[in-house]
Design a protein around this motif. Structure first.
Motif, PDB file in Angstrom:
ATOM      1  N   ASP B  48     -41.495 -17.667 -22.143  1.00  0.00           N
ATOM      2  CA  ASP B  48     -40.662 -17.651 -20.924  1.00  0.00           C
ATOM      3  C   ASP B  48     -41.420 -17.046 -19.737  1.00  0.00           C
ATOM      4  O   ASP B  48     -40.804 -16.750 -18.711  1.00  0.00           O
ATOM      5  N   ARG B  49     -42.695 -16.809 -19.888  1.00  0.00           N
ATOM      6  CA  ARG B  49     -43.566 -16.255 -18.835  1.00  0.00           C
ATOM      7  C   ARG B  49     -43.238 -14.798 -18.507  1.00  0.00           C
ATOM      8  O   ARG B  49     -43.680 -14.277 -17.492  1.00  0.00           O
ATOM      9  N   ARG B  50     -42.504 -14.121 -19.365  1.00  0.00           N
ATOM     10  CA  ARG B  50     -42.355 -12.676 -19.207  1.00  0.00           C
ATOM     11  C   ARG B  50     -43.519 -11.988 -19.919  1.00  0.00           C
ATOM     12  O   ARG B  50     -43.986 -12.460 -20.957  1.00  0.00           O
ATOM     13  N   VAL B  51     -43.968 -10.869 -19.347  1.00  0.00           N
ATOM     14  CA  VAL B  51     -45.066 -10.128 -19.963  1.00  0.00           C
ATOM     15  C   VAL B  51     -44.504  -8.908 -20.689  1.00  0.00           C
ATOM     16  O   VAL B  51     -43.652  -8.195 -20.148  1.00  0.00           O
ATOM     17  N   HIS B  52     -44.964  -8.706 -21.915  1.00  0.00           N
ATOM     18  CA  HIS B  52     -44.545  -7.570 -22.730  1.00  0.00           C
ATOM     19  C   HIS B  52     -45.694  -6.550 -22.752  1.00  0.00           C
ATOM     20  O   HIS B  52     -46.769  -6.837 -23.268  1.00  0.00           O
ATOM     21  N   PHE B  53     -45.438  -5.384 -22.176  1.00  0.00           N
ATOM     22  CA  PHE B  53     -46.438  -4.305 -22.174  1.00  0.00           C
ATOM     23  C   PHE B  53     -46.050  -3.266 -23.226  1.00  0.00           C
ATOM     24  O   PHE B  53     -44.862  -3.019 -23.464  1.00  0.00           O
ATOM     25  N   LYS B  54     -47.052  -2.643 -23.831  1.00  0.00           N
ATOM     26  CA  LYS B  54     -46.801  -1.595 -24.827  1.00  0.00           C
ATOM     27  C   LYS B  54     -47.982  -0.628 -24.809  1.00  0.00           C
ATOM     28  O   LYS B  54     -49.135  -1.047 -24.956  1.00  0.00           O
ATOM     29  N   VAL B  55     -47.705   0.627 -24.593  1.00  0.00           N
ATOM     30  CA  VAL B  55     -48.766   1.635 -24.434  1.00  0.00           C
ATOM     31  C   VAL B  55     -48.438   2.841 -25.303  1.00  0.00           C
ATOM     32  O   VAL B  55     -47.296   3.331 -25.295  1.00  0.00           O
ATOM     33  N   HIS B  56     -49.419   3.327 -26.046  1.00  0.00           N
ATOM     34  CA  HIS B  56     -49.215   4.510 -26.885  1.00  0.00           C
ATOM     35  C   HIS B  56     -49.519   5.760 -26.061  1.00  0.00           C
ATOM     36  O   HIS B  56     -50.662   5.987 -25.668  1.00  0.00           O
ATOM     37  N   ALA B  57     -48.522   6.549 -25.784  1.00  0.00           N
ATOM     38  CA  ALA B  57     -48.696   7.741 -24.948  1.00  0.00           C
ATOM     39  C   ALA B  57     -47.642   8.768 -25.298  1.00  0.00           C
ATOM     40  O   ALA B  57     -46.764   9.087 -24.499  1.00  0.00           O
ATOM     41  N   PRO B  58     -47.715   9.317 -26.525  1.00  0.00           N
ATOM     42  CA  PRO B  58     -46.643  10.223 -26.985  1.00  0.00           C
ATOM     43  C   PRO B  58     -46.511  11.479 -26.127  1.00  0.00           C
ATOM     44  O   PRO B  58     -45.429  12.053 -26.063  1.00  0.00           O
ATOM     45  N   ASP B  59     -47.585  11.883 -25.455  1.00  0.00           N
ATOM     46  CA  ASP B  59     -47.535  13.143 -24.715  1.00  0.00           C
ATOM     47  C   ASP B  59     -47.273  12.965 -23.226  1.00  0.00           C
ATOM     48  O   ASP B  59     -47.284  13.945 -22.471  1.00  0.00           O
ATOM     49  N   ALA B  60     -47.093  11.738 -22.769  1.00  0.00           N
ATOM     50  CA  ALA B  60     -46.888  11.516 -21.333  1.00  0.00           C
ATOM     51  C   ALA B  60     -45.416  11.687 -20.965  1.00  0.00           C
ATOM     52  O   ALA B  60     -44.522  11.439 -21.776  1.00  0.00           O
ATOM     53  N   LYS B  61     -45.192  12.130 -19.722  1.00  0.00           N
ATOM     54  CA  LYS B  61     -43.819  12.279 -19.227  1.00  0.00           C
ATOM     55  C   LYS B  61     -43.300  10.968 -18.653  1.00  0.00           C
ATOM     56  O   LYS B  61     -42.117  10.684 -18.656  1.00  0.00           O
ATOM     57  N   LYS B  62     -44.221  10.203 -18.078  1.00  0.00           N
ATOM     58  CA  LYS B  62     -43.817   8.987 -17.385  1.00  0.00           C
ATOM     59  C   LYS B  62     -44.973   7.990 -17.439  1.00  0.00           C
ATOM     60  O   LYS B  62     -46.121   8.358 -17.136  1.00  0.00           O
ATOM     61  N   VAL B  63     -44.700   6.778 -17.843  1.00  0.00           N
ATOM     62  CA  VAL B  63     -45.729   5.734 -17.855  1.00  0.00           C
ATOM     63  C   VAL B  63     -45.189   4.527 -17.100  1.00  0.00           C
ATOM     64  O   VAL B  63     -44.044   4.104 -17.316  1.00  0.00           O
ATOM     65  N   GLY B  77     -43.482   7.091 -29.873  1.00  0.00           N
ATOM     66  CA  GLY B  77     -44.539   7.458 -28.918  1.00  0.00           C
ATOM     67  C   GLY B  77     -45.075   6.270 -28.139  1.00  0.00           C
ATOM     68  O   GLY B  77     -45.945   6.428 -27.289  1.00  0.00           O
ATOM     69  N   TYR B  78     -44.553   5.079 -28.427  1.00  0.00           N
ATOM     70  CA  TYR B  78     -44.968   3.887 -27.680  1.00  0.00           C
ATOM     71  C   TYR B  78     -44.025   3.660 -26.504  1.00  0.00           C
ATOM     72  O   TYR B  78     -42.799   3.776 -26.657  1.00  0.00           O
ATOM     73  N   TRP B  79     -44.587   3.325 -25.364  1.00  0.00           N
ATOM     74  CA  TRP B  79     -43.807   2.969 -24.180  1.00  0.00           C
ATOM     75  C   TRP B  79     -43.840   1.447 -24.030  1.00  0.00           C
ATOM     76  O   TRP B  79     -44.881   0.817 -24.261  1.00  0.00           O
ATOM     77  N   THR B  80     -42.705   0.879 -23.653  1.00  0.00           N
ATOM     78  CA  THR B  80     -42.650  -0.584 -23.525  1.00  0.00           C
ATOM     79  C   THR B  80     -42.024  -0.984 -22.190  1.00  0.00           C
ATOM     80  O   THR B  80     -41.263  -0.232 -21.589  1.00  0.00           O
ATOM     81  N   LEU B  81     -42.382  -2.173 -21.764  1.00  0.00           N
ATOM     82  CA  LEU B  81     -41.789  -2.777 -20.565  1.00  0.00           C
ATOM     83  C   LEU B  81     -41.923  -4.290 -20.685  1.00  0.00           C
ATOM     84  O   LEU B  81     -42.968  -4.791 -21.137  1.00  0.00           O
ATOM     85  N   VAL B  82     -40.883  -4.991 -20.329  1.00  0.00           N
ATOM     86  CA  VAL B  82     -40.924  -6.453 -20.285  1.00  0.00           C
ATOM     87  C   VAL B  82     -40.594  -6.881 -18.856  1.00  0.00           C
ATOM     88  O   VAL B  82     -39.669  -6.321 -18.245  1.00  0.00           O
ATOM     89  N   SER B  83     -41.364  -7.823 -18.320  1.00  0.00           N
ATOM     90  CA  SER B  83     -41.098  -8.302 -16.950  1.00  0.00           C
ATOM     91  C   SER B  83     -39.632  -8.660 -16.796  1.00  0.00           C
ATOM     92  O   SER B  83     -39.066  -9.359 -17.644  1.00  0.00           O
ATOM     93  N   GLU B  84     -39.017  -8.202 -15.709  1.00  0.00           N
ATOM     94  CA  GLU B  84     -37.600  -8.516 -15.474  1.00  0.00           C
ATOM     95  C   GLU B  84     -37.395 -10.016 -15.290  1.00  0.00           C
ATOM     96  O   GLU B  84     -36.436 -10.592 -15.783  1.00  0.00           O
ATOM     97  N   GLN B  85     -38.312 -10.628 -14.533  1.00  0.00           N
ATOM     98  CA  GLN B  85     -38.239 -12.063 -14.253  1.00  0.00           C
ATOM     99  C   GLN B  85     -39.447 -12.749 -14.883  1.00  0.00           C
ATOM    100  O   GLN B  85     -40.479 -12.108 -15.086  1.00  0.00           O
ATOM    101  N   PRO B  86     -39.336 -14.053 -15.167  1.00  0.00           N
ATOM    102  CA  PRO B  86     -40.551 -14.795 -15.556  1.00  0.00           C
ATOM    103  C   PRO B  86     -41.600 -14.621 -14.449  1.00  0.00           C
ATOM    104  O   PRO B  86     -41.253 -14.628 -13.271  1.00  0.00           O
ATOM    105  N   GLU B  87     -42.858 -14.424 -14.833  1.00  0.00           N
ATOM    106  CA  GLU B  87     -43.901 -14.228 -13.823  1.00  0.00           C
ATOM    107  C   GLU B  87     -44.431 -15.588 -13.365  1.00  0.00           C
ATOM    108  O   GLU B  87     -44.354 -16.585 -14.082  1.00  0.00           O
ATOM    109  N   VAL B  88     -44.969 -15.593 -12.156  1.00  0.00           N
ATOM    110  CA  VAL B  88     -45.582 -16.810 -11.616  1.00  0.00           C
ATOM    111  C   VAL B  88     -46.801 -17.154 -12.474  1.00  0.00           C
ATOM    112  O   VAL B  88     -47.511 -16.260 -12.922  1.00  0.00           O
TER     113      VAL B  88
END
Lengths: 388, 388
Positions: B48-63, B77-88
């Motif tokens: 669907d052209r959304r990007v799934h990000f995943k970063v290991h940062a157990p000690d971070a306050k904000k990623v 300890g993993y942080w995740t984010l998926v694009s809200e909209q399909p990306e261009v």
């Protein structure tokens, strides 16, 4: 002009803040690391060979420089660290670790090492580093060349050093050195960290080396991912033989069909550092019909001095045959990386009647300055039949 | 083998943990971003052209992921984010921001953009992206070439695309396209982000473009550092004229003395994107004795359609002379970056009798997919005198 200014301003949003930073004072006797980009002032290298790091991270709890330790936070949100001891001259990797996440320094040029893109500092050698200085001599190019590997079923890229005179001699064919990086590095590392192109330019300009093509490929092969159920040791053994097969069966034909190169064994050499040294032995000692010059830089670990005759299918058994075929057999190592075993190997080979050249880089360990020096010592031994 | 194993294990310490990661399951329909390295699984691109990000940062306050927002921390300890909209579709920059410090993704290939080395994701275009796919056609090389600039008093490096046939025709000389990046990018950006080498390989293989050399240099010039007391606008104006001087007086002579190229104006073209489009106009329109083909990709901002005759010293005044000299005058832009002004300029030029080609990339903004497409449209217009 109004419209173009709008375009400028829009683009400016993407520019680094560092470029706009106010003038500031710096620790006496320090200069910016040569690999900083965009005029970044930090890291800085002191005349005493200590490195000064400074990172803006007002919201971080902990900031570290890899291999060097924790930084100290100032009231201004900048974290600082100065090397406890003078650093060894030459090239060293580092990463910035922010609250546990390690990444390359955004202010630096990236280098592929440690299995990823990291940052590097360069502690100048002074006059001793003259052989890799950028000088007013003809400069070769370093080209990225693509080929398809049937063995791997993938497109791959190798880097090719092409001597400056190449285009001025369109009828001339050149000998080839295949030159491999170490584990966790890749095909870009010899030119980036190793400054191999500058070393070659200078040696050729001084008449100490014949003009040659140098080919660098990625010998990591899938970063040693073991197959299901396979141990890492077995995977490494497998990869230690897969790359030689790719080199002999795919890279060499690709180079010989793409560039003007000589194709006989007398004009083909191979060398490598660390893991690349093992790949060099695995490739050349099993294919002496294809290679006439061999170099291992901090990577001669696969020959047992107590069983020379048993190594590589008995390739050393007939001393005269080996000496007649291999015009340079070079074993290099740093004095600070336990060179005893390599030195003993060289002596053992010599005692057994196998001609070889031993070189020990003074004061350096398992690091790129050892390998720059090895390259400088090795290349003049190559293709002497080409000399006038 | 024992000794070589020791060497392996020592080196292994430097290997990335990702390579040893346990098998895991992934969101349905997602595949790793093509610019991930070492088999890293994230970022992943969804069907669907959304990007799934995943970063290991157990000690971070904000990623955060730049341009996309805050990630969500999981218990592992993993942080995740998926694009809200399909990306261009196409190429987009990103950085990982850990507790306020932005850096390139250690799991990705670095790209020089935004004034530093950052990361990139690639949203596949499918069949529409066929023109920059790696195909079984002859592949040119991209070479780094060094020269000394007296104007800047520094050694500089440019990138040179050399068509696959170059070494097979040692007597043949080639036309040259000078191709510039945008602000905050550098000489590596056209090949890395722009895939210019693949676009050229495919166009040449299909007979849609003549084999040519393409030269890419760094047009940022000291990242627009104003001199003491100079405004940024004045600095930019100055740099907008310094690079054309370097190109005409130093880069062209360097290329013509280093490669087998044709040296007449009929066989010399220039194009650039954004800031590089301005540099292209500043170079070519002030030097029509040296260039015969001109392209501006999202960068035609410096010509005022209401004062065509006043532009660039009156270069357009004599319509027939201009049309006779400039065999391609190409204005490209993305449909989503307010193309109205460029379209109006093209129409105004045409109405005034100036031949030009307008191209609008559908659905793309001020981004590399616009410029890949512009290059694909522009290059077939070049050096038609060379066609058979």
């Amino acid at each position: 002009m109004k419209n173009s200014l709008k375009l400028f301003c829009l683009s400016l949003l993407a520019m680094p803040v560092t470029a706009l930073a106010q003038s500031e004072t710096f620790p006496a006797g320090t200069v910016p690391n040569e690999h900083n980009i965009n005029g970044a002032e930090y890291p800085r290298i002191g005349a005493d060979r200590r490195v000064h790091f400074k990172v803006h991270a007002p919201d971080a709890k902990k900031v570290e420089i890899s291999f060097r330790g924790e930084m100290t936070k100032g009231d201004d949100g900048y974290w600082t660290l100065v090397s406890e001891q003078p650093e060894v001259v030459g090239f060293h990797y580092y990463q910035i670790i922010v609250d546990g996440v390690a990444a390359a320094d955004p202010n630096g040029k990236p280098f592929f090492g440690m299995g990823k893109w990291v940052s590097g500092i360069e502690i100048p050698e002074g006059a001793d580093g003259d052989y890799y200085a950028v000088k007013d001599v003809p400069h070769g190019t370093v080209a990225k060349s693509r080929y398809f590997s049937k063995i791997r079923d993938e497109w791959r890229e190798c880097m090719v050093y092409i001597p400056a005179e190449y285009d001025k001699n369109p009828a001339k064919k050149y000998p080839v050195l295949y030159l491999q990086h170490g584990m966790g590095e890749n095909e870009t590392s010899w030119a980036n960290q190793g400054k191999m192109n500058l070393i070659m330019d200078n040696l050729i300009a001084e008449g100490k080396a014949v003009p040659m093509i140098v080919v660098m490929d990625n010998g990591n092969i899938e970063v040693f991912k073991p197959k299901q159920g396979e141990s890492m040791a077995d995977a490494q053994k497998r990869f230690g033989h897969e790359f030689p097969s790719i080199l002999v069966n795919e890279i060499i034909p690709h180079i010989e069909s793409s560039f003007r190169v000589k194709t006989d064994r007398e004009n083909r050499a191979m060398a490598g550092l660390s893991w690349g040294g093992l790949l060099t032995f695995n490739t050349t000692l099993n294919n002496l019909d294809k290679f006439s010059h061999i170099g291992a830089f901090s990577g001669a670990g696969s020959i047992d001095v107590d069983n020379i005759d048993g190594a590589y299918g008995g390739v050393f058994k007939d001393r005269d045959a080996f000496n007649g075929k291999v015009h340079a057999f070079f074993l290099g190592i740093g004095s600070e990386e336990h060179p005893e075993r390599t030195r003993k190997l060289s002596e053992g080979l010599a005692k057994a009647g196998i001609n070889n050249t031993y070189y020990e880089s003074p004061g350096t360990a398992h690091e790129f300055l050892t390998w720059r020096r090895c390259l400088k010592e090795f290349v003049p031994l190559l293709f002497k039949g080409d000399r006038q």
